[in-house]
Every structure is written in structure tokens, then in C-alpha cells.
Write an enzyme that holds these catalytic residues in place. Structure first.
Site, PDB file in Angstrom:
ATOM      1  N   CYS A 180       0.887  -1.165  -0.114  1.00 52.46           N
ATOM      2  CA  CYS A 180      -0.086  -0.047  -0.092  1.00 52.46           C
ATOM      3  C   CYS A 180       0.841   1.270   0.032  1.00 52.46           C
ATOM      4  O   CYS A 180       0.191   2.246  -0.175  1.00 52.46           O
ATOM      5  CB  CYS A 180      -0.929  -0.035   1.186  1.00 52.46           C
ATOM      6  SG  CYS A 180      -1.839  -1.586   1.308  1.00 52.46           S
ATOM      7  N   HIS A 233      -2.986   6.804   3.433  1.00 54.02           N
ATOM      8  CA  HIS A 233      -3.340   5.573   2.710  1.00 54.02           C
ATOM      9  C   HIS A 233      -4.724   5.231   3.040  1.00 54.02           C
ATOM     10  O   HIS A 233      -5.095   5.303   4.037  1.00 54.02           O
ATOM     11  CB  HIS A 233      -2.525   4.457   3.004  1.00 54.02           C
ATOM     12  CG  HIS A 233      -3.108   3.183   2.569  1.00 54.02           C
ATOM     13  ND1 HIS A 233      -3.673   2.928   1.381  1.00 54.02           N
ATOM     14  CD2 HIS A 233      -3.097   1.953   3.349  1.00 54.02           C
ATOM     15  CE1 HIS A 233      -4.107   1.504   1.368  1.00 54.02           C
ATOM     16  NE2 HIS A 233      -3.702   1.281   2.557  1.00 54.02           N
ATOM     17  N   ASN A 252     -10.104   0.047   0.432  1.00 52.98           N
ATOM     18  CA  ASN A 252      -8.592  -0.152   0.358  1.00 52.98           C
ATOM     19  C   ASN A 252      -8.108  -0.710  -0.948  1.00 52.98           C
ATOM     20  O   ASN A 252      -8.190  -1.861  -1.161  1.00 52.98           O
ATOM     21  CB  ASN A 252      -8.113  -0.957   1.649  1.00 52.98           C
ATOM     22  CG  ASN A 252      -6.602  -0.840   1.630  1.00 52.98           C
ATOM     23  OD1 ASN A 252      -5.975  -0.483   0.781  1.00 52.98           O
ATOM     24  ND2 ASN A 252      -6.153  -1.307   2.766  1.00 52.98           N
TER      25      ASN A 252
HETATM   26  N1  COA Z   1     -18.297  -8.549  10.011  1.00 51.42           N
HETATM   27  C1  COA Z   1     -18.743  -8.763  11.140  1.00 51.42           C
HETATM   28  N2  COA Z   1     -18.096  -9.118  12.018  1.00 51.42           N
HETATM   29  C2  COA Z   1     -16.671  -9.176  12.113  1.00 51.42           C
HETATM   30  C3  COA Z   1     -16.259  -9.006  10.796  1.00 51.42           C
HETATM   31  C4  COA Z   1     -16.981  -8.725   9.645  1.00 51.42           C
HETATM   32  N3  COA Z   1     -16.434  -8.286   8.416  1.00 51.42           N
HETATM   33  N4  COA Z   1     -14.827  -8.953  10.938  1.00 51.42           N
HETATM   34  C5  COA Z   1     -14.439  -9.307  12.050  1.00 51.42           C
HETATM   35  N5  COA Z   1     -15.758  -9.343  12.893  1.00 51.42           N
HETATM   36  C6  COA Z   1     -16.022  -9.739  14.212  1.00 51.42           C
HETATM   37  C7  COA Z   1     -14.668 -10.471  14.770  1.00 51.42           C
HETATM   38  O1  COA Z   1     -15.032 -11.746  14.485  1.00 51.42           O
HETATM   39  C8  COA Z   1     -15.008 -10.147  16.305  1.00 51.42           C
HETATM   40  O2  COA Z   1     -16.009 -11.086  16.846  1.00 51.42           O
HETATM   41  P1  COA Z   1     -15.966 -11.509  18.408  1.00 51.42           P
HETATM   42  O3  COA Z   1     -15.724 -10.263  19.359  1.00 51.42           O
HETATM   43  O4  COA Z   1     -17.340 -12.260  18.407  1.00 51.42           O
HETATM   44  O5  COA Z   1     -14.615 -12.288  18.295  1.00 51.42           O
HETATM   45  C9  COA Z   1     -15.454  -8.645  16.129  1.00 51.42           C
HETATM   46  O6  COA Z   1     -16.003  -8.507  14.847  1.00 51.42           O
HETATM   47  C10 COA Z   1     -14.445  -7.782  16.700  1.00 51.42           C
HETATM   48  O7  COA Z   1     -13.031  -8.103  15.759  1.00 51.42           O
HETATM   49  P2  COA Z   1     -11.780  -7.291  15.919  1.00 51.42           P
HETATM   50  O8  COA Z   1     -10.875  -7.910  14.737  1.00 51.42           O
HETATM   51  O9  COA Z   1     -11.331  -6.918  17.160  1.00 51.42           O
HETATM   52  O10 COA Z   1     -12.574  -5.925  15.031  1.00 51.42           O
HETATM   53  P3  COA Z   1     -11.968  -4.477  15.038  1.00 51.42           P
HETATM   54  O11 COA Z   1     -12.693  -3.342  15.590  1.00 51.42           O
HETATM   55  O12 COA Z   1     -10.250  -4.550  15.412  1.00 51.42           O
HETATM   56  O13 COA Z   1     -12.085  -4.018  13.356  1.00 51.42           O
HETATM   57  C11 COA Z   1     -10.830  -4.392  11.511  1.00 51.42           C
HETATM   58  C12 COA Z   1     -11.336  -5.056  12.366  1.00 51.42           C
HETATM   59  C13 COA Z   1     -10.064  -5.256  10.474  1.00 51.42           C
HETATM   60  C14 COA Z   1     -11.668  -3.532  10.682  1.00 51.42           C
HETATM   61  C15 COA Z   1      -9.865  -3.475  12.073  1.00 51.42           C
HETATM   62  O14 COA Z   1      -8.903  -4.201  12.898  1.00 51.42           O
HETATM   63  C16 COA Z   1      -9.000  -2.787  11.209  1.00 51.42           C
HETATM   64  O15 COA Z   1      -9.240  -1.907  10.518  1.00 51.42           O
HETATM   65  N6  COA Z   1      -7.420  -3.008  10.995  1.00 51.42           N
HETATM   66  C17 COA Z   1      -6.759  -2.279   9.915  1.00 51.42           C
HETATM   67  C18 COA Z   1      -6.860  -2.987   8.683  1.00 51.42           C
HETATM   68  C19 COA Z   1      -5.985  -2.249   7.546  1.00 51.42           C
HETATM   69  O16 COA Z   1      -6.165  -1.008   7.588  1.00 51.42           O
HETATM   70  N7  COA Z   1      -5.598  -2.966   6.592  1.00 51.42           N
HETATM   71  C20 COA Z   1      -4.941  -2.876   5.688  1.00 51.42           C
HETATM   72  C21 COA Z   1      -3.617  -2.238   5.915  1.00 51.42           C
HETATM   73  S1  COA Z   1      -2.851  -1.651   4.437  1.00 51.42           S
END
Ligand code: COA
Length: 316
Positions: A115, A243, A273
Site C-alpha cells: 500500500c 493511505h 482499500n
Molecule cells: N463482519 C462482522 N463481524 C466481524 C467482521 C466482519 N467483516 N470481521 C471481524 N468481525 C468480528 C470478529 O470476529 C470479532 O468478533 P468476536 O468479538 O465475537 O470475536 C469482532 O468482529 C471484533 O473483531 P476485531 O478484529 O477486534 O474488530 P476490530 O474492531 O479490530 O475491526 C478491522 C477489525 C479489520 C476493521 C480493524 O482491525 C482494522 O481496520 N484494522 C486495520 C486493517 C487495515 O487497515 N488493513 C490494511 C492495511 S494496508
């Protein structure tokens, strides 16, 4: 402050199909509400049958050349920043050279810094434009991705976030417009990686929380570094273009630095993204919206797989 460059043209190309959160929720266990509140994303574009990453790259590049008002013969180097090339070889940039009728006496190659690819490409463009070794005056820098090919509906935390798209910039050396850039990497194969044939893993994998932490730390330290080394404060630049990975990442940084919301350009609601295409897509949309007037000053902040980091200051 290092040598100057200026962007004289921008263009974009998106696949035909716009995919809503609702449509994503038909393929994986999620909801529109979850995606919107956790990421800010509302739609993204996915390539359909017959649409390739090369098509997106070439389309965006042709639009950027038209915007710059220059001929293909004036391009002295073509770089495609991508983590999802159509072929391992030839490089997407090589195919773009042929399709656009660029000269044959130019370097044309792909660059993978995930990215952060576009910011890496800017630094490389600045160095090459000022090296005196290019035979024609402009660089064509493209970010082009087809991430829909490497995300798995069974892995909902990644499937909902990514999209396909491309955007390109035509760049030339400038005495008047200042440019400053710092790049970095911390070799990591755990937090954000894939696909890999050797381990027979055909999809992208991500530890969302770890990436979130890495992203916010990287943007905050990148802004501080740009302030220190470019001599321009975040409060004084017109826009900060991060980004486009997640609205919550950007809002975290905005609150931490107590900067106005409007200073952070965001279009991730529309595209998700798009990895290396995300920063040039933001620039192309800003230009379309009339935001890149002469004299505008920007901070660009990239982060991504690698784990790569890139921070750049540039002027329009
Ligand atoms: N839909 C519904 N529920 C989802 C889900 C989805 N698409 N993805 C994850 N969950 C659930 C998980 O299973 C978890 O459930 P649980 O509490 O029962 O175990 C809950 O949501 C929370 O998961 P978590 O991973 O802690 O969520 P989060 O608030 O951290 O959000 C992201 C997840 C991926 C959106 C977040 O971590 C994020 O944006 N990270 C950066 C990603 C990024 O920018 N990547 C590219 C970089 S170049």
C-alpha cells in the site's frame, strides 16, 4: 529538503462493477452496519470477467496523460506500483508501455511496496528525474491493483475491506515545487502477508488489530518526521492524504493531533482499500473536486504490507 518534482497530470480507472456492503454481506458473514461503523467503507469496485489489473493500469495512465496534455513520447520512465500484477512477468509497466505507445528506450518496471507503493514510486521518480539519465522529461507513475483476486470470502475481516482500481500521475522535475520523502520497512511476514504459493496460501492474511496499531503509529510518526525535516507544520499544510485503509485509523490520528477533520481527505467510502492505488486515487479525486490549486501543500502518508512506511511532502 531534497530535489523538487511536480505532478502535472492525474487520472484514474475503476472496474465497471460497484459492489455495495449489502452485496458483500451476501457472500460473507457480515453486515452493512458492521462494515460502515468499523471501516467507513460503503462501496468498492471489483473487476469482472475480462477486466484485468493491466486494463486498469493502462486506462488510468491514458487518462493521466490526457490530463497532463502530453504525448506518450514525453514519458522517460514508467513505474507500476502494485502487489497484484496480472503477470509475474512481463511487468504490468512493460505491457502499459506497449499499449500506450511509450518509447522503447525507457525503463518500465513494477514496484511492490504494497500500500506504500505510490509513495515509494514518488521518491524513485524524484531521484531519476533529477539524475539526468532519463531520455524523456516525464515519469508515468501508476498504482494499480486487483485485490479482489486475493481476498477470501471465508475470511470476513479482510474480504470486506479491499477493492480494485488504478490511478496514475505524470511527474516532472521542478525547481519551484519542493519535495521531501522518507521511506522505511520492517520485514514482517506475520501481520499482513500473502498470497504465497510455497505455503499454498492463495489469499491475503491480516492481523487487523496489529495493522491498526502499526498504521496509527506510522502516520503519527510520519507527520512528526515531515514537520521536523521539511520545516512545514501539519497545521499549515492544506491536506493530509493518508493511505485509504480505514476511516477509524485516520480519525484516530486526527484526534490525537487535534487537527481539523477537513484537513484529512478521504474517499475510502467509495473505493475501500485499493492498496497502491489508494493515494493516487485520492489525488485524482481531489483534482476533480478542484482541491489541488497551485500553491496547495500536502503531506502524503503510506503504510502497508512489508511492513512498509512512506511519508512525503509535496507542493502543487
Ligand atoms: N463482519 C462482522 N463481524 C466481524 C467482521 C466482519 N467483516 N470481521 C471481524 N468481525 C468480528 C470478529 O470476529 C470479532 O468478533 P468476536 O468479538 O465475537 O470475536 C469482532 O468482529 C471484533 O473483531 P476485531 O478484529 O477486534 O474488530 P476490530 O474492531 O479490530 O475491526 C478491522 C477489525 C479489520 C476493521 C480493524 O482491525 C482494522 O481496520 N484494522 C486495520 C486493517 C487495515 O487497515 N488493513 C490494511 C492495511 S494496508
Amino acid at each position: 529538503m531534497s530535489i523538487g518534482i511536480e505532478i502535472i497530470g492525474l487520472g484514474k480507472q475503476l472496474p465497471a462493477a460497484c459492489v455495495t456492503n449489502q452485496q458483500i454481506a451476501e457472500k460473507t458473514d457480515t453486515s452493512d452496519e458492521w462494515i460502515r461503523t468499523r471501516s467507513g467503507i460503503r462501496t468498492r469496485y471489483f473487476c469482472g470477467d475480462g477486466e484485468t489489473q493491466t486494463d486498469l493500469a493502462a486506462g488510468a495512465a491514458a487518462n493521466a496523460l490526457a490530463d497532463a496534455g502530453i504525448r506518450p513520447e514525453e514519458i522517460g520512465m514508467c513505474i507500476v506500483a502494485t502487489a497484484t500484477p496480472e503477470y509475474v512477468t512481463p511487468a504490468t509497466a512493460a505491457v502499459v508501455q506497449k499499449r500506450l505507445g511509450l518509447q522503447e528506450d525507457i525503463p518500465a518496471f513494477d514496484l511492490n511496496a504494497a500500500c506504500t507503493g505510490f509513495v515509494y514510486g514518488l521518491q524513485l521518480s524524484a531521484a531519476m528525474l533529477n539524475s539526468g539519465t532519463l531520455r524523456h522529461p516525464c515519469v508515468l507513475l501508476i498504482g494499480a491493483e486487483r485485490l479482489s483476486g486475493v481476498i477470501d470470502p471465508a475470511e470476513r475481516s479482510t474480504y470486506v475491506l479491499f477493492g480494485d482500481g488504478a490511478a496514475a500521475a505524470v511527474i516532472r522535475a521542478s525547481d519551484a515545487k519542493r519535495f521531501f520523502c522518507r521511506l522505511g520497512v520492517r520485514g514482517d511476514t506475520e501481520v499482513l502477508y500473502g498470497p504465497t504459493k510455497e505455503k499454498q496460501e492463495p489469499f491475503l492474511h491480516m492481523n487487523g488489530r496489529a495493522v491498526f496499531r502499526f498504521a496509527t503509529e506510522t502516520i503519527l510518526s510520519g507527520i512528526a518526521l515531515l514537520e521536523q525535516e521539511s520545516g512545514v507544520q501539519a497545521a499549515d499544510v492544506d491536506y493530509i492524504v493518508c493511505h485509504q485503509a480505514n476511516q477509524r485509523i485516520i480519525e484516530h490520528v486526527q484526534k490525537k493531533r487535534k487537527l481539523p477533520h477537513e484537513k484529512f481527505f478521504m474517499n475510502l467510502q467509495k473505493y475501500g482499500n485499493t492498496s497502491a492505488a489508494s493515494i493516487p486515487l485520492a489525488l485524482a479525486d481531489m483534482k476533480e473536486a478542484g482541491l489541488l490549486k497551485p500553491g496547495v501543500r500536502l503531506f502524503l502518508l503510506g503504510f502497508g504490507g512489508g511492513l512498509t512506511t512512506g511519508a512525503a511532502y509535496m507542493e502543487f
